[in-house]
Motif scaffolding. Structure first.
Motif, PDB file in Angstrom:
ATOM      1  N   GLU A 127      25.698 -20.020   6.861  1.00  8.78           N
ATOM      2  CA  GLU A 127      27.006 -19.636   6.317  1.00  8.78           C
ATOM      3  C   GLU A 127      26.844 -18.873   5.009  1.00  8.78           C
ATOM      4  N   ASN A 155      20.128 -16.603  13.748  1.00 12.20           N
ATOM      5  CA  ASN A 155      20.956 -17.803  13.644  1.00 12.20           C
ATOM      6  C   ASN A 155      20.011 -19.005  13.609  1.00 12.20           C
ATOM      7  N   SER A 195      19.937 -29.992  10.659  1.00 14.86           N
ATOM      8  CA  SER A 195      20.992 -29.209  11.315  1.00 14.86           C
ATOM      9  C   SER A 195      22.103 -28.872  10.341  1.00 14.86           C
ATOM     10  N   GLN A 196      22.521 -29.832   9.544  1.00 15.19           N
ATOM     11  CA  GLN A 196      23.582 -29.587   8.563  1.00 15.19           C
ATOM     12  C   GLN A 196      23.117 -28.595   7.498  1.00 15.19           C
ATOM     13  N   VAL A 231      23.252 -25.119   8.965  1.00 17.70           N
ATOM     14  CA  VAL A 231      24.629 -24.615   9.008  1.00 17.70           C
ATOM     15  C   VAL A 231      25.006 -24.062   7.634  1.00 17.70           C
ATOM     16  N   LYS A 240      20.422 -21.995  13.261  1.00 13.65           N
ATOM     17  CA  LYS A 240      20.887 -23.218  13.927  1.00 13.65           C
ATOM     18  C   LYS A 240      20.113 -23.463  15.220  1.00 13.65           C
ATOM     19  N   VAL A 245      24.219 -29.376  16.490  1.00 13.83           N
ATOM     20  CA  VAL A 245      23.725 -28.128  17.060  1.00 13.83           C
ATOM     21  C   VAL A 245      23.072 -28.327  18.420  1.00 13.83           C
TER      22      VAL A 245
END
Length: 156
Positions: free
Chosen positions: A145, A123, A137-138, A141, A125, A23
């Protein structure tokens, strides 16, 4: 702060390889906006039900500007739906306790003067990119989602 500064210069994975944050250069909007075919109250209720189906705990709704002065009629047209998935929360807080300032997650539902209802989702992120941590960061995400799917289901 020192750890964040050091991590900002180079990132090492568990197996010793250098990699870039997924990101670091985010080419996405700060918020996601959806148009609802439903009225304000029905949209809020559908988001709350969809959140429950996605294993989010749903808290009391709030007016967007609550606590910032006297409420007027327009404040009732801007509702914040607050939700939290405890599995996601535990992942985030184990990696970085300061991420608690982002919790619970928020979905804002607004009705304009013409009666058009919009949904705004932050968002995450962008917010977690400041921590310069690949695992965070993962997780961000995955969270965003899941929340996007939750809103799309509510609008279906």
């Amino acid at each position: 702060d020192v750890v964040s500064f050091i991590r900002s210069h180079q990132k090492i994975s568990n197996n010793g390889q250098v990699f870039k944050s997924i990101v670091k250069n985010i080419y996405e909007p700060l918020v996601f906006t959806y148009e609802s075919p439903y009225g304000l109250e029905e949209t809020v209720n559908k988001i709350r039900e969809s959140a429950k189906a996605y294993n989010f705990r749903v808290y009391a709704n709030r007016a967007l500007l609550k606590g910032l002065g006297a409420l007027d009629a327009d404040d009732k047209k801007q509702i914040v739906v607050r939700v939290c998935n405890f599995s996601n929360m535990q992942i985030f807080l184990k990696l970085e306790p300061r991420l608690g300032v982002m919790l619970p997650c928020r979905v804002t539902v607004m009705e304009d003067e013409q009666g058009k209802v919009s949904i705004v989702l932050e968002n995450y992120k962008h917010a977690v990119a400041r921590f310069n941590n690949e695992q965070i960061s993962q997780s961000a995400v995955a969270l965003i989602e899941e929340m996007e799917e939750m809103i799309q289901e509510a609008l279906w």
